[in-house]
Design a protein around this motif. Structure first.
Motif, PDB file in Angstrom:
ATOM      1  N   PHE A 132     127.458  25.553 -19.971  1.00  0.00           N
ATOM      2  CA  PHE A 132     128.220  26.738 -20.380  1.00  0.00           C
ATOM      3  C   PHE A 132     127.833  27.978 -19.574  1.00  0.00           C
ATOM      4  O   PHE A 132     128.696  28.777 -19.209  1.00  0.00           O
ATOM      5  CB  PHE A 132     128.066  26.985 -21.883  1.00  0.00           C
ATOM      6  CG  PHE A 132     128.758  25.949 -22.709  1.00  0.00           C
ATOM      7  CD1 PHE A 132     130.143  25.823 -22.681  1.00  0.00           C
ATOM      8  CD2 PHE A 132     128.044  25.071 -23.497  1.00  0.00           C
ATOM      9  CE1 PHE A 132     130.792  24.856 -23.424  1.00  0.00           C
ATOM     10  CE2 PHE A 132     128.685  24.101 -24.250  1.00  0.00           C
ATOM     11  CZ  PHE A 132     130.062  23.988 -24.219  1.00  0.00           C
ATOM     12  N   ILE A 133     126.549  28.122 -19.272  1.00  0.00           N
ATOM     13  CA  ILE A 133     126.102  29.263 -18.464  1.00  0.00           C
ATOM     14  C   ILE A 133     126.740  29.208 -17.077  1.00  0.00           C
ATOM     15  O   ILE A 133     127.279  30.207 -16.586  1.00  0.00           O
ATOM     16  CB  ILE A 133     124.563  29.289 -18.354  1.00  0.00           C
ATOM     17  CG1 ILE A 133     123.944  29.637 -19.715  1.00  0.00           C
ATOM     18  CG2 ILE A 133     124.110  30.279 -17.274  1.00  0.00           C
ATOM     19  CD1 ILE A 133     122.448  29.455 -19.777  1.00  0.00           C
ATOM     20  N   MET A 134     126.712  28.038 -16.453  1.00  0.00           N
ATOM     21  CA  MET A 134     127.282  27.908 -15.109  1.00  0.00           C
ATOM     22  C   MET A 134     128.795  28.055 -15.131  1.00  0.00           C
ATOM     23  O   MET A 134     129.375  28.647 -14.216  1.00  0.00           O
ATOM     24  CB  MET A 134     126.880  26.576 -14.493  1.00  0.00           C
ATOM     25  CG  MET A 134     125.416  26.524 -14.106  1.00  0.00           C
ATOM     26  SD  MET A 134     124.858  24.920 -13.543  1.00  0.00           S
ATOM     27  CE  MET A 134     125.749  24.764 -12.021  1.00  0.00           C
ATOM     28  N   LEU A 135     129.436  27.533 -16.154  1.00  0.00           N
ATOM     29  CA  LEU A 135     130.887  27.640 -16.264  1.00  0.00           C
ATOM     30  C   LEU A 135     131.314  29.102 -16.357  1.00  0.00           C
ATOM     31  O   LEU A 135     132.190  29.557 -15.622  1.00  0.00           O
ATOM     32  CB  LEU A 135     131.378  26.857 -17.477  1.00  0.00           C
ATOM     33  CG  LEU A 135     132.883  26.786 -17.675  1.00  0.00           C
ATOM     34  CD1 LEU A 135     133.522  25.989 -16.547  1.00  0.00           C
ATOM     35  CD2 LEU A 135     133.202  26.162 -19.024  1.00  0.00           C
ATOM     36  N   VAL A 136     130.661  29.854 -17.234  1.00  0.00           N
ATOM     37  CA  VAL A 136     130.996  31.272 -17.404  1.00  0.00           C
ATOM     38  C   VAL A 136     130.680  32.055 -16.127  1.00  0.00           C
ATOM     39  O   VAL A 136     131.491  32.866 -15.673  1.00  0.00           O
ATOM     40  CB  VAL A 136     130.248  31.864 -18.619  1.00  0.00           C
ATOM     41  CG1 VAL A 136     130.378  33.373 -18.668  1.00  0.00           C
ATOM     42  CG2 VAL A 136     130.764  31.234 -19.913  1.00  0.00           C
ATOM     43  N   VAL A 157     127.883  19.202 -12.836  1.00  0.00           N
ATOM     44  CA  VAL A 157     126.564  18.569 -12.719  1.00  0.00           C
ATOM     45  C   VAL A 157     125.820  18.629 -14.044  1.00  0.00           C
ATOM     46  O   VAL A 157     125.402  17.590 -14.564  1.00  0.00           O
ATOM     47  CB  VAL A 157     125.747  19.173 -11.561  1.00  0.00           C
ATOM     48  CG1 VAL A 157     124.353  18.579 -11.509  1.00  0.00           C
ATOM     49  CG2 VAL A 157     126.468  18.968 -10.240  1.00  0.00           C
ATOM     50  N   PRO A 158     125.627  19.804 -14.658  1.00  0.00           N
ATOM     51  CA  PRO A 158     124.963  19.796 -15.963  1.00  0.00           C
ATOM     52  C   PRO A 158     125.793  19.105 -17.047  1.00  0.00           C
ATOM     53  O   PRO A 158     125.234  18.554 -17.994  1.00  0.00           O
ATOM     54  CB  PRO A 158     124.737  21.274 -16.288  1.00  0.00           C
ATOM     55  CG  PRO A 158     125.593  22.026 -15.369  1.00  0.00           C
ATOM     56  CD  PRO A 158     125.849  21.160 -14.184  1.00  0.00           C
ATOM     57  N   GLY A 177     127.995  29.525  -7.831  1.00  0.00           N
ATOM     58  CA  GLY A 177     127.627  28.164  -7.458  1.00  0.00           C
ATOM     59  C   GLY A 177     126.640  28.112  -6.316  1.00  0.00           C
ATOM     60  O   GLY A 177     125.817  27.196  -6.238  1.00  0.00           O
ATOM     61  N   ILE A 178     126.694  29.071  -5.426  1.00  0.00           N
ATOM     62  CA  ILE A 178     125.738  29.133  -4.310  1.00  0.00           C
ATOM     63  C   ILE A 178     124.331  29.369  -4.849  1.00  0.00           C
ATOM     64  O   ILE A 178     123.389  28.681  -4.473  1.00  0.00           O
ATOM     65  CB  ILE A 178     126.135  30.232  -3.306  1.00  0.00           C
ATOM     66  CG1 ILE A 178     127.493  29.901  -2.691  1.00  0.00           C
ATOM     67  CG2 ILE A 178     125.060  30.396  -2.226  1.00  0.00           C
ATOM     68  CD1 ILE A 178     128.100  31.033  -1.894  1.00  0.00           C
ATOM     69  N   LEU A 179     124.192  30.314  -5.758  1.00  0.00           N
ATOM     70  CA  LEU A 179     122.888  30.595  -6.376  1.00  0.00           C
ATOM     71  C   LEU A 179     122.391  29.380  -7.153  1.00  0.00           C
ATOM     72  O   LEU A 179     121.234  28.984  -7.021  1.00  0.00           O
ATOM     73  CB  LEU A 179     122.986  31.808  -7.306  1.00  0.00           C
ATOM     74  CG  LEU A 179     121.748  32.094  -8.154  1.00  0.00           C
ATOM     75  CD1 LEU A 179     120.590  32.520  -7.278  1.00  0.00           C
ATOM     76  CD2 LEU A 179     122.051  33.120  -9.203  1.00  0.00           C
ATOM     77  N   PHE A 224     120.637  26.561  -5.351  1.00  0.00           N
ATOM     78  CA  PHE A 224     119.236  26.758  -5.017  1.00  0.00           C
ATOM     79  C   PHE A 224     118.306  26.569  -6.210  1.00  0.00           C
ATOM     80  O   PHE A 224     117.146  26.180  -6.032  1.00  0.00           O
ATOM     81  CB  PHE A 224     119.001  28.166  -4.432  1.00  0.00           C
ATOM     82  CG  PHE A 224     119.481  28.309  -3.026  1.00  0.00           C
ATOM     83  CD1 PHE A 224     118.723  27.844  -1.968  1.00  0.00           C
ATOM     84  CD2 PHE A 224     120.706  28.890  -2.756  1.00  0.00           C
ATOM     85  CE1 PHE A 224     119.154  27.968  -0.661  1.00  0.00           C
ATOM     86  CE2 PHE A 224     121.156  29.021  -1.456  1.00  0.00           C
ATOM     87  CZ  PHE A 224     120.380  28.555  -0.405  1.00  0.00           C
ATOM     88  N   ILE A 225     118.752  26.839  -7.430  1.00  0.00           N
ATOM     89  CA  ILE A 225     117.826  26.867  -8.562  1.00  0.00           C
ATOM     90  C   ILE A 225     118.043  25.796  -9.623  1.00  0.00           C
ATOM     91  O   ILE A 225     117.143  25.543 -10.417  1.00  0.00           O
ATOM     92  CB  ILE A 225     117.842  28.250  -9.252  1.00  0.00           C
ATOM     93  CG1 ILE A 225     119.199  28.545  -9.884  1.00  0.00           C
ATOM     94  CG2 ILE A 225     117.417  29.338  -8.292  1.00  0.00           C
ATOM     95  CD1 ILE A 225     119.229  29.798 -10.749  1.00  0.00           C
ATOM     96  N   TYR A 226     119.189  25.121  -9.647  1.00  0.00           N
ATOM     97  CA  TYR A 226     119.473  24.259 -10.794  1.00  0.00           C
ATOM     98  C   TYR A 226     118.555  23.045 -10.898  1.00  0.00           C
ATOM     99  O   TYR A 226     118.117  22.696 -12.003  1.00  0.00           O
ATOM    100  CB  TYR A 226     120.939  23.793 -10.830  1.00  0.00           C
ATOM    101  CG  TYR A 226     121.171  22.915 -12.035  1.00  0.00           C
ATOM    102  CD1 TYR A 226     121.098  23.456 -13.310  1.00  0.00           C
ATOM    103  CD2 TYR A 226     121.388  21.556 -11.908  1.00  0.00           C
ATOM    104  CE1 TYR A 226     121.258  22.663 -14.434  1.00  0.00           C
ATOM    105  CE2 TYR A 226     121.554  20.760 -13.022  1.00  0.00           C
ATOM    106  CZ  TYR A 226     121.488  21.308 -14.278  1.00  0.00           C
ATOM    107  OH  TYR A 226     121.624  20.527 -15.390  1.00  0.00           O
ATOM    108  N   ASN A 227     118.216  22.380  -9.802  1.00  0.00           N
ATOM    109  CA  ASN A 227     117.333  21.214  -9.899  1.00  0.00           C
ATOM    110  C   ASN A 227     115.972  21.594 -10.482  1.00  0.00           C
ATOM    111  O   ASN A 227     115.414  20.861 -11.295  1.00  0.00           O
ATOM    112  CB  ASN A 227     117.160  20.539  -8.542  1.00  0.00           C
ATOM    113  CG  ASN A 227     118.344  19.684  -8.166  1.00  0.00           C
ATOM    114  OD1 ASN A 227     119.134  19.289  -9.015  1.00  0.00           O
ATOM    115  ND2 ASN A 227     118.478  19.383  -6.882  1.00  0.00           N
TER     116      ASN A 227
END
Length: 101
Positions: free
Chosen positions: A45-49, A34-35, A59-61, A64-67
């Motif tokens: 990169f933060i989400m990938l790591v 998505v990013p 991914g669950i967390l 809730f917060i990425y949008n």
């Protein structure tokens, strides 16, 4: 289920982006892609790591917060709220922004 979308505009560079508000099912399902598709390199990169370290549970967390993070980053880059679809109070609470109109 509530649905809300912001339309963000950068008048200087003539760029318009739409940003969903609330829980991100696409982030839950597709994770760091998505990013990547939104050209949000830092959060990619933060989400990938984080997903590699936690075997995808992060991914669950991020669902809730990425949008909210994405909207706030766009506003910091100079984008302004052009329009919105949905309940104004819902959008302000979920995105943690103040819409002036």
């Amino acid at each position: 289920m509530a649905f809300a979308t912001l339309t963000l505009e950068d008048k200087k560079n003539h760029i318009i982006k739409e940003a969903p508000v609330g829980f991100s099912w696409t982030t839950l399902i597709f994770g760091a892609f998505v990013p990547l598709f939104r050209a949000d390199w830092g959060w990619f990169f933060i989400m990938l790591v984080a997903n590699v370290i936690t075997w995808g549970l992060a991914g669950i967390l991020f669902g809730f917060i990425y949008n909210r993070i994405y909207i706030q980053n766009m506003l910091k880059k100079g984008f302004k709220v052009k329009s919105y679809v949905g309940d104004k109070k819902l959008i302000e609470s979920k995105a943690q922004i103040k819409i002036r109109k």
